[in-house]
Design a protein around this motif. Sequence first.
Motif, PDB file in Angstrom:
ATOM      1  N   LEU A   1     -18.586   8.121   4.357  1.00  0.00           N
ATOM      2  CA  LEU A   1     -19.157   8.930   3.268  1.00  0.00           C
ATOM      3  C   LEU A   1     -19.887   8.017   2.278  1.00  0.00           C
ATOM      4  O   LEU A   1     -21.029   8.294   1.892  1.00  0.00           O
ATOM      5  CB  LEU A   1     -18.048   9.707   2.550  1.00  0.00           C
ATOM      6  N   LEU A   2     -19.238   6.938   1.872  1.00  0.00           N
ATOM      7  CA  LEU A   2     -19.848   6.022   0.898  1.00  0.00           C
ATOM      8  C   LEU A   2     -21.093   5.350   1.477  1.00  0.00           C
ATOM      9  O   LEU A   2     -22.090   5.159   0.776  1.00  0.00           O
ATOM     10  CB  LEU A   2     -18.815   4.982   0.445  1.00  0.00           C
ATOM     11  N   ARG A   3     -21.051   5.013   2.766  1.00  0.00           N
ATOM     12  CA  ARG A   3     -22.232   4.436   3.414  1.00  0.00           C
ATOM     13  C   ARG A   3     -23.385   5.441   3.400  1.00  0.00           C
ATOM     14  O   ARG A   3     -24.527   5.098   3.089  1.00  0.00           O
ATOM     15  CB  ARG A   3     -21.889   4.043   4.863  1.00  0.00           C
ATOM     16  N   ALA A   4     -23.075   6.713   3.710  1.00  0.00           N
ATOM     17  CA  ALA A   4     -24.103   7.752   3.725  1.00  0.00           C
ATOM     18  C   ALA A   4     -24.668   8.003   2.329  1.00  0.00           C
ATOM     19  O   ALA A   4     -25.838   8.355   2.179  1.00  0.00           O
ATOM     20  CB  ALA A   4     -23.534   9.050   4.305  1.00  0.00           C
ATOM     21  N   ALA A   5     -23.837   7.817   1.298  1.00  0.00           N
ATOM     22  CA  ALA A   5     -24.292   8.030  -0.085  1.00  0.00           C
ATOM     23  C   ALA A   5     -25.256   6.934  -0.527  1.00  0.00           C
ATOM     24  O   ALA A   5     -26.064   7.131  -1.434  1.00  0.00           O
ATOM     25  CB  ALA A   5     -23.096   8.090  -1.032  1.00  0.00           C
ATOM     26  N   GLY A   6     -25.178   5.753   0.103  1.00  0.00           N
ATOM     27  CA  GLY A   6     -26.079   4.652  -0.231  1.00  0.00           C
ATOM     28  C   GLY A   6     -25.953   4.236  -1.686  1.00  0.00           C
ATOM     29  O   GLY A   6     -24.885   4.326  -2.288  1.00  0.00           O
ATOM     30  N   SER A   7     -27.073   3.824  -2.277  1.00  0.00           N
ATOM     31  CA  SER A   7     -27.048   3.352  -3.663  1.00  0.00           C
ATOM     32  C   SER A   7     -26.762   4.483  -4.649  1.00  0.00           C
ATOM     33  O   SER A   7     -26.288   4.244  -5.747  1.00  0.00           O
ATOM     34  CB  SER A   7     -28.371   2.669  -4.016  1.00  0.00           C
ATOM     35  N   GLN A   8     -27.019   5.726  -4.219  1.00  0.00           N
ATOM     36  CA  GLN A   8     -26.689   6.867  -5.089  1.00  0.00           C
ATOM     37  C   GLN A   8     -25.188   6.932  -5.344  1.00  0.00           C
ATOM     38  O   GLN A   8     -24.755   7.466  -6.358  1.00  0.00           O
ATOM     39  CB  GLN A   8     -27.116   8.185  -4.419  1.00  0.00           C
ATOM     40  N   GLY A   9     -24.420   6.402  -4.407  1.00  0.00           N
ATOM     41  CA  GLY A   9     -22.970   6.477  -4.521  1.00  0.00           C
ATOM     42  C   GLY A   9     -22.327   5.287  -5.200  1.00  0.00           C
ATOM     43  O   GLY A   9     -21.109   5.119  -5.126  1.00  0.00           O
ATOM     44  N   ASP A  10     -23.134   4.460  -5.872  1.00  0.00           N
ATOM     45  CA  ASP A  10     -22.570   3.267  -6.516  1.00  0.00           C
ATOM     46  C   ASP A  10     -21.513   3.595  -7.562  1.00  0.00           C
ATOM     47  O   ASP A  10     -20.634   2.783  -7.828  1.00  0.00           O
ATOM     48  CB  ASP A  10     -23.679   2.409  -7.141  1.00  0.00           C
TER      49      ASP A  10
END
Length: 197
Positions: free
Chosen positions: A90-99
């Motif tokens: 999930l965090l990988r899919a969120a990319g930088s948006q998920g920082d």
Amino acid sequence: MKHDRLRRLALPLLTFLVSVVLLGIAIVSLVDFRREEPVTSSVGGPFTLTSQDGRTVTEKDLRGAPFLVFFGFTHCPDVCPTTLFEASELLRAAGSQGDKLRILFVTVDPERDTPEVMKSYLSAFDPRIIGLSGSPEAIAAIVKSYKVYARKVPTSDGYTMDHTAMVYLMDAKGRFVNGFDLKRAPDVAAKDLLSYL
């Protein structure tokens, strides 16, 4: 004669009016009135625990962004590593948006899961996953506040832990929203979690 006719009409009319009023009450009671603020929940609350890096972490440190909470232990044979892998995806899919997103992995086995053990175990997963451990009393307190089931089960070579496998979604103010489904495609789960930012 006129009075008889009025009397005969009055009963059906009265019955109709009472039915309309009762129907109106039923409709009003069933309507889901959306509130600006979510209903206060009794799940979650204050805690003071230690991260895998030895830092003290409290619920106040997580304010400002939604976060997920999962309870487990490092000797867990399947559910915990699978959930942590799904959380990493999930965090990988969120990319930088998920920082800003954080996922908490709280041990239910404080006897074995020291910060050092948690650090080694979590090194295989996304670094935004925070492993939390603490004294048996501190763990018992957070387990109780999140209404988690956790029980030590003796085995032939020691013990294992039965525990709740739910993933808790908390909003940016630390309030419980709902259970969060990590079994979806990672991009779908990421989009859902990011919608709470």
